[in-house]
Design a protein around this motif. Structure first.
Motif, PDB file in Angstrom:
ATOM      1  N   PRO B 209       0.816  -1.219   0.000  1.00  0.00           N
ATOM      2  CA  PRO B 209       0.000   0.000   0.000  1.00  0.00           C
ATOM      3  C   PRO B 209       0.851   1.272   0.000  1.00  0.00           C
ATOM      4  CG  PRO B 209      -0.702  -1.516   1.729  1.00  0.00           C
ATOM      5  CD  PRO B 209       0.528  -2.101   1.127  1.00  0.00           C
ATOM      6  N   GLY B 211       0.369   4.026   1.418  1.00  0.00           N
ATOM      7  CA  GLY B 211       0.443   4.658   2.728  1.00  0.00           C
ATOM      8  C   GLY B 211       1.698   4.256   3.487  1.00  0.00           C
ATOM      9  N   LEU B 212       2.128   3.002   3.350  1.00  0.00           N
ATOM     10  CA  LEU B 212       3.305   2.543   4.090  1.00  0.00           C
ATOM     11  C   LEU B 212       4.556   3.251   3.604  1.00  0.00           C
ATOM     12  CD1 LEU B 212       2.673  -1.277   4.419  1.00  0.00           C
ATOM     13  CD2 LEU B 212       2.464   0.493   6.147  1.00  0.00           C
ATOM     14  N   ASP B 214       4.601   6.216   2.083  1.00  0.00           N
ATOM     15  CA  ASP B 214       4.473   7.605   2.512  1.00  0.00           C
ATOM     16  C   ASP B 214       4.857   7.743   3.982  1.00  0.00           C
ATOM     17  OD1 ASP B 214       3.587   8.203   0.022  1.00  0.00           O
ATOM     18  OD2 ASP B 214       1.472   8.319   0.542  1.00  0.00           O
ATOM     19  N   ALA B 215       4.377   6.795   4.796  1.00  0.00           N
ATOM     20  CA  ALA B 215       4.669   6.857   6.233  1.00  0.00           C
ATOM     21  C   ALA B 215       6.167   6.782   6.462  1.00  0.00           C
ATOM     22  CB  ALA B 215       3.954   5.722   6.962  1.00  0.00           C
ATOM     23  N   ALA B 216       6.838   5.873   5.767  1.00  0.00           N
ATOM     24  CA  ALA B 216       8.280   5.732   5.950  1.00  0.00           C
ATOM     25  C   ALA B 216       9.003   7.006   5.528  1.00  0.00           C
ATOM     26  CB  ALA B 216       8.796   4.544   5.139  1.00  0.00           C
ATOM     27  N   ARG B 217       8.548   7.606   4.434  1.00  0.00           N
ATOM     28  CA  ARG B 217       9.229   8.819   3.957  1.00  0.00           C
ATOM     29  C   ARG B 217       9.026   9.971   4.934  1.00  0.00           C
ATOM     30  NH1 ARG B 217       7.178  10.135  -1.683  1.00  0.00           N
ATOM     31  NH2 ARG B 217       8.630  11.861  -1.473  1.00  0.00           N
ATOM     32  N   ILE B 218       7.822  10.044   5.527  1.00  0.00           N
ATOM     33  CA  ILE B 218       7.586  11.109   6.492  1.00  0.00           C
ATOM     34  C   ILE B 218       8.367  10.855   7.768  1.00  0.00           C
ATOM     35  CG2 ILE B 218       5.801  12.051   8.016  1.00  0.00           C
ATOM     36  CD1 ILE B 218       4.085  12.365   5.667  1.00  0.00           C
ATOM     37  N   GLU B 219       8.490   9.579   8.132  1.00  0.00           N
ATOM     38  CA  GLU B 219       9.225   9.253   9.357  1.00  0.00           C
ATOM     39  C   GLU B 219      10.713   9.501   9.203  1.00  0.00           C
ATOM     40  OE1 GLU B 219       8.205   8.225  12.528  1.00  0.00           O
ATOM     41  OE2 GLU B 219       6.419   9.106  11.649  1.00  0.00           O
ATOM     42  N   THR B 221      12.838   8.427   5.971  1.00  0.00           N
ATOM     43  CA  THR B 221      13.643   7.764   4.965  1.00  0.00           C
ATOM     44  C   THR B 221      13.503   8.500   3.642  1.00  0.00           C
ATOM     45  OG1 THR B 221      11.894   6.336   4.111  1.00  0.00           O
ATOM     46  CG2 THR B 221      13.111   5.539   6.015  1.00  0.00           C
ATOM     47  N   ARG B 229      13.781  -0.477   3.584  1.00  0.00           N
ATOM     48  CA  ARG B 229      13.381  -0.690   4.970  1.00  0.00           C
ATOM     49  C   ARG B 229      11.964  -1.200   5.120  1.00  0.00           C
ATOM     50  NH1 ARG B 229      16.523   1.637   8.986  1.00  0.00           N
ATOM     51  NH2 ARG B 229      18.300   2.785   8.169  1.00  0.00           N
ATOM     52  N   VAL B 230      11.110  -0.871   4.177  1.00  0.00           N
ATOM     53  CA  VAL B 230       9.701  -1.249   4.324  1.00  0.00           C
ATOM     54  C   VAL B 230       9.226  -2.158   3.187  1.00  0.00           C
ATOM     55  CG1 VAL B 230       7.346  -0.377   4.447  1.00  0.00           C
ATOM     56  CG2 VAL B 230       9.180   0.813   5.640  1.00  0.00           C
ATOM     57  N   LEU B 234       8.627  -6.387   3.440  1.00  0.00           N
ATOM     58  CA  LEU B 234       7.249  -6.849   3.327  1.00  0.00           C
ATOM     59  C   LEU B 234       7.056  -7.729   2.106  1.00  0.00           C
ATOM     60  CD1 LEU B 234       5.266  -3.691   4.395  1.00  0.00           C
ATOM     61  CD2 LEU B 234       5.608  -5.799   5.648  1.00  0.00           C
TER      62      LEU B 234
END
Lengths: 375, 322
Positions: B209, B211-212, B214-219, B221, B229-230, B234
């Motif tokens: 997805p 979102g995962l 996007d989440a990693a980039r915002i966190e 990476t 990493r993600v 997965l």
């Protein structure tokens, strides 16, 4: 903690303009909600603030710093997603500490911060659970903890409650407000649900077709909508609209007229206007005194009743036999809300008044508001 | 309750045998199968299983038989029985020739090629699977077309290329050419097996997805960081599948590896060259070739057993993974 500024932001996809020349300033510590129908560009606007989308034109500023071309990781923001987006291959601790570990914080500091964040969202003792072992609400709390643990300057939330069930959504709504009070961080929140927008925000930004319609505190948007779109979108059920024309003696339409002096209202005879009145500003004749300035009496026929418990929505027709359509309120139809103990039956003839202080007039052509409340 | 009260279907089910019909044994068997299809499916399953087991395992059995037969008694080998017993072949293969060096060469080349292929295919798979850009399908087709050519088509130009002296390489390579170095093997082999891996990884990466990421980039990476990493963790079953397929193909590869070296183990000749080296000018040591073949299979067998679980879920679950 920082203010956010959008300057002439435009985002164009091949043939669609998702965001159209948007200008917006969000103050430090403010809770601003982007609200609008799906596909209106509110999520794209948030993505340009997050850096997940680079705008075609215009600039994004966070804390006076131009971040338009900066990658998301260097903007000092964090985000909660609609589909929650926890990393499924990491446990709760690893999910929350992901950003801190990437930034090479000391192990001690990471532990301390994760503990604090987990404390804020009440996740103690769940550190080694995997996301798939948790309920929707718990996952959402982990996502929020992951977002707050880095002390972001701006906190972005994209429909974070959309996938939760109704009860949990109301509960999380109050939790988020407490969180905002506690963190005192700038929060930008995206939703299509105007109830969430009304209840939580300091200001709401109503967006339609990529354009900003109005940015004001919730009650201002409700009581003094800038235009027809905001008037129809904010408030549930929606405002009644009657399309008509200004004459020398006031407002006139097929089924309804309202006498006033056009000059004092800033309209000219011959102008096409839309009259707006919210369902709660329509009264039954016997209770006309509850209206601030009752209007003349209108004869109506009760079509359908919708008892909600604390109030009853009454669908009225100007006369029997008016065609009703399923998707919108047509001419000659009016929705009012009355007390549950009011004496109303389907198919009854009823007399109603409207509150002249709460009448809105909109220019039918430009859709802009002309006046709120007849003077 | 009399028989008249029963529902007609129930009554029909009670009558398993129809005594009026006189059936032969085959007809009776067929009737049994029709009334009880589960039996038929089970029978088909066992038939198919036995068929596959025999066709895949019998060659190994035969290799083993030949391997334990002493060289002088090779003519005694029967269809199912060995001609004698002498397990020393398994030692002779390492003493007469450095067969371990051949295996090591192949193993190293396959490992390096797998790492390179997985890395490059991950980046390409990310681009093809997750980004939208003009001409994506045309570009993907172009990449896949490379794998449609027979490897032989590339051989002559590559051989000329690798035999060309390059001044820059002179200090590090013998004679300044890539001939007789492992590079001459894993560069073309990686390139040829890359499209398949790109295709496998593209399918997997496209299903993670948005979102995962996007989440990693915002966190914190970058896009590449989010990939490794993600997205890659997965997609572990897909990565394992692509990796093992590449490893096995490169390990067993003979065409390039034999032509890009002169066949000596110290010049990175591969495992298959080692097996064929037991073929002398006047005699062929079939027992040694058989023993060497069995030894050569071991690394791959171990790898597959280790990665088996991932591969199976990768081959089957790829299409429906959320």
């Amino acid at each position: 903690m920082a203010q956010v500024k959008l300057e002439n932001v435009t985002k164009q996809y091949e043939d669609v303009t998702a965001v159209d020349d948007m200008n917006l300033e969000i103050k430090d510590g403010e809770f601003v909600t982007f609200v609008g129908p799906s596909g209106c560009g509110k999520s794209t606007t948030m993505e340009t603030i997050a850096g997940l989308t680079i705008p075609t034109d215009g600039g994004v500023y966070i804390g006076n710093e131009n971040v338009t071309r900066k990658p998301p990781k260097d903007r000092g923001i964090s985000m909660v997603f609609q589909n929650i987006a926890l990393f499924p291959h990491m446990d709760v601790y690893d999910n929350i500490s992901f950003g801190l570990r990437l930034r090479k914080y000391d192990q001690e500091e990471i532990d301390q911060r994760v503990e604090n964040a987990a404390d804020v969202v009440q996740l103690e003792g769940m550190m080694d659970r995997m996301p798939e072992e948790m309920s929707g609400g718990q996952r959402q709390r982990v996502a929020i903890a992951r977002a707050i643990v880095r002390n972001p300057r701006v906190f972005l939330m994209d429909e974070p409650l959309a996938n939760l069930d109704a009860e949990l959504r109301v509960h999380m709504r109050t939790q988020l407000q407490r969180l905002h009070r506690e963190l005192d961080t700038t929060i930008i929140y995206v939703t299509h649900d105007q109830a969430q927008a009304m209840t939580m925000s300091d200001r709401i930004a109503v967006i339609n077709s990529g354009e900003l319609m109005q940015v004001d505190p919730p009650l201002t948007c409700y009581n003094e909508p800038n235009n027809l779109f905001v008037a129809g979108f904010i408030g549930s059920p929606s405002m009644n609209f009657v399309e008509g024309q200004i004459t020398n003696s006031g407002f006139e339409s097929e089924y309804m007229d309202l006498p006033f002096d056009p000059e004092t209202q800033g309209v000219e005879p011959g102008q096409d206007v839309t009259l707006g009145i919210r369902p709660e500003d329509v009264y039954l004749e016997p209770t006309r005194n509850q209206a601030g300035t009752p209007s003349k009496t209108y004869d109506m026929v009760v079509d359908v009743l919708e008892p909600m418990g604390d109030e009853v929505f009454v669908f009225l027709l100007a006369e029997r036999g008016i065609e009703t359509s399923a998707d919108e309120m047509g001419a000659g139809q009016l929705l009012m809300s009355v007390e549950p103990d009011a004496d109303v039956q389907a198919n009854q003839d009823k007399q109603i008044v409207i509150d002249r202080d709460r009448v809105h007039l909109f220019d039918s052509e430009t859709e802009q508001a002309i006046t709120h409340g007849l003077k | 309750m009399s028989a008249d009260d029963e529902h007609p279907d129930l009554a029909a089910m009670e009558q398993v045998q129809e005594p009026d019909l006189d059936r032969g044994p085959v007809e009776a068997w067929a009737a049994k199968m029709i009334s009880n299809p589960d039996r038929a499916y089970r029978a088909m399953f066992y038939t198919a299983t036995v068929f596959f087991l025999v066709t895949t395992l019998f060659p190994f059995y035969w290799l083993f038989m030949v391997a334990i037969t002493p060289g002088r008694e090779l003519s005694e080998v029967g269809a199912l029985t060995p001609g004698g017993f002498d397990p020393t072949s398994f030692i002779t293969i390492f003493t007469r020739l450095p067969f371990h060096r051949y295996v090591f060469n192949s193993f190293l080349i396959a490992t390096v090629a797998t790492v390179i292929v997985l890395f490059v295919a991950s980046l390409a798979g990310y681009v093809f699977g997750r980004l939208r850009f003009r001409g994506k399908n045309a570009l993907l087709l172009l990449v896949l077309v490379t794998s449609f050519f027979p490897p032989a088509a590339f051989f002559v130009p590559l051989n000329r290329l690798f035999n060309t002296q390059v001044a820059v390489l002179e200090p590090i390579m013998s004679e300044g050419t890539l001939y007789n170095t492992p590079y001459a093997i894993f560069i073309p082999v990686s390139a040829i097996f890359l499209p398949l891996s790109i295709f496998i990884l593209m399918t997997f990466y496209s299903q993670i997805p948005d979102g995962l990421e996007d989440a990693a980039r915002i966190e914190g990476t970058t896009r590449v960081g989010a990939l490794f990493r993600v997205i890659v963790p997965l997609s572990a079953p897909g990565v394992a599948t692509a990796g093992v397929l590449t490893f096995i193909t490169v390990y067993n590869e003979y065409f390039f590896s034999s032509l890009m070296t002169d066949g000596r183990p110290e010049n990175w000749a591969p495992m298959l060259e080692g097996i064929l080296a037991f073929q002398g000018q006047y005699e062929v040591d079939f027992h040694l070739m058989a023993a060497a073949s069995i030894v050569a299979v071991l690394p791959v067998a171990i790898l597959v057993i280790v990665a088996q679980e991932k591969i199976v879920s990768g081959l089957t679950a790829g299409a429906v993974k959320e």
